[in-house]
Design a protein around this motif. Structure first.
Motif, short mmCIF file in Angstrom:
data_model
loop_
_atom_site.label_atom_id
_atom_site.label_comp_id
_atom_site.label_asym_id
_atom_site.label_seq_id
_atom_site.Cartn_x
_atom_site.Cartn_y
_atom_site.Cartn_z
N UNK A 106 3.52 -6.38 -5.41
CA UNK A 106 2.53 -5.69 -6.24
C UNK A 106 2.19 -4.33 -5.62
N UNK A 107 2.12 -3.32 -6.46
CA UNK A 107 2.00 -1.94 -6.00
C UNK A 107 0.56 -1.44 -5.94
N UNK A 108 0.32 -0.59 -4.96
CA UNK A 108 -0.92 0.19 -4.89
C UNK A 108 -0.53 1.68 -4.99
N UNK A 136 0.82 -1.21 0.00
CA UNK A 136 0.00 0.00 0.00
C UNK A 136 0.86 1.26 0.00
N UNK A 137 0.43 2.24 -0.77
CA UNK A 137 1.12 3.52 -0.81
C UNK A 137 0.54 4.42 0.28
N UNK A 138 1.37 5.32 0.83
CA UNK A 138 0.88 6.21 1.88
C UNK A 138 1.08 7.68 1.56
N UNK A 139 2.09 7.99 0.74
CA UNK A 139 2.40 9.38 0.41
C UNK A 139 3.24 9.41 -0.86
N UNK A 140 3.71 10.58 -1.24
CA UNK A 140 4.51 10.69 -2.47
C UNK A 140 5.85 9.98 -2.32
N UNK A 184 -6.15 0.96 -5.42
CA UNK A 184 -6.00 2.30 -4.87
C UNK A 184 -6.00 2.16 -3.35
N UNK A 185 -4.88 2.48 -2.74
CA UNK A 185 -4.80 2.32 -1.30
C UNK A 185 -3.41 2.63 -0.76
N UNK A 186 -3.26 2.90 0.54
CA UNK A 186 -4.38 2.75 1.42
C UNK A 186 -5.04 4.11 1.63
N UNK A 187 -6.35 4.10 1.57
CA UNK A 187 -7.13 5.33 1.64
C UNK A 187 -8.21 5.14 2.70
#
Length: 255
Positions: free
Chosen positions: A59-61, A37-41, A92-95
Motif C-alpha cells: 500500500x502506497x503513501x 512510505x514515499x520519500x521523494x519524487x 501522507x508520509x513520511x513527513x
C-alpha cells in the motif's frame, strides 16, 4: 497469524528476482501487509511498481521526507501532490522534521510539514511522521494543527514515556521497530507502561535491523523478530501481538 509492517522501503530493491525473494520471505514469516512510505519524487514510481506487483499486500503513501526538504522544495512538493491524483494513497508520509543531519533547514522543514498536513486534512488521510532529534519541534506543529481529523503514526518511536503519552494524546500510534530489540535503547521499559492498543509494528527496511541482524540490511520479513520482542515485553503470545497491531493498522489506514 497476520503481521503488518506499517513502514518499509522494500521498494528500494530494484532487482526483480531479489524483490520476489524478499516478498516470499515476508509471506513465509506471515508478514502480509506492507505500507510503503514515499520519500521523494524518484520513489513514487518504485512504490507504484511494487504495489502493482502485490496489490493485495502493498500500500502506497505520498510525501516528502524531511531530509529531502531543500531549497526549491516547493516544486518537489507540487510534483508529489500531483502524483496523488489517480493513485490509491493510504497516507501522507513520511513527513516531519529531522534535526540530526541539518538544523539549518528547520524553517523550511516546518513549512513543508505543515503543507503536507494540510493535504492530509483535505484528503482525510492519516500522516506518518519522521521525527529525529526533533520531538519538541514536531509536537509544536502537531499542537498548532491539532483537530479531530489529524491522526496517524509517529514512525520509529524512540522517545521517553512522557513523549509517548503526548503522541497518544494527540491521536497518534507509536511505530515500533528494530530499536526495541536493542539492549541499551530503553524502549522496552517505556513500552511496559504503554498499552499495546497504541502500537503498530514496522521495520523501516532496509534500515534499523533488529537483533540478531543488527548492522546488516533490514527487510520486512524481520518484523517477526520485532513482534517476538514486543510479545516478550507484554507477556503475550506473538499471535496476540500480531492481531492487535494489525487491527490498529487497519484503524489508521482503513485498509
Amino acid at each position: 497469524m497476520q503481521l503488518t509492517d506499517t513502514h518499509t522501503h522494500q521498494y528500494y530493491e530494484r532487482d526483480e528476482q531479489k524483490q520476489k525473494e524478499l516478498m516470499q520471505r515476508c509471506f513465509d514469516a506471515q508478514v502480509t501487509r506492507l505500507f510503503l512510505p514515499n520519500v521523494d519524487v524518484a520513489s513514487i514510481a518504485m512504490i507504484d511498481e511494487l504495489v502493482e506487483r502485490y496489490p493485495e499486500h502493498c500500500f502506497a503513501m505520498a510525501g516528502l521526507h524531511p531530509c529531502d526538504v531543500k531549497e526549491g522544495y516547493e516544486a518537489v512538493l507540487a510534483t508529489i501532490k500531483q502524483s496523488v491524483t489517480g493513485r490509491k494513497i493510504v497516507a501522507i508520509g513520511e513527513i516531519g522534521i529531522d534535526l540530526y543531519w541539518d538544523k539549518t533547514t528547520l524553517d523550511i522543514q516546518v513549512a513543508a510539514f505543515k503543507e503536507q498536513i494540510a493535504w492530509a486534512k483535505q484528503l482525510d488521510l492519516p500522516i506518518v511522521i519522521h521525527c529525529r532529534e526533533a520531538f519538541d519541534e514536531v509536537f509544536a506543529v502537531l499542537e498548532a494543527e491539532k483537530e479531530e481529523q489529524l491522526r496517524g503514526i509517529l514512525h520509529c518511536f524512540t522517545g521517553n514515556f512522557d513523549q509517548a503519552l503526548q503522541a497518544i494524546d494527540l491521536g497518534f500510534y507509536l511505530g515500533i521497530g528494530g530499536v526495541v530489540t536493542y539492549k541499551k535503547a530503553g524502549l522496552d521499559e517505556v513500552l511496559r507502561n504503554v498499552p499495546l492498543e497504541h502500537l503498530v509494528l514496522e521495520t523501516d527496511s532496509p534500515y534499523l535491523s533488529p537483533v540478531p541482524f543488527r548492522g546488516k540490511p533490514n527487510e520486512s520479513s524481520y518484523l517477526l523478530h520485532v513482534a517476538n520482542k514486543v510479545a516478550e515485553i507484554y507477556n503475550l503470545s506473538v499471535e496476540e501481538v500480531a492481531a492487535v497491531t494489525t487491527e490498529n493498522s487497519k484503524k489508521i489506514f482503513l485498509v
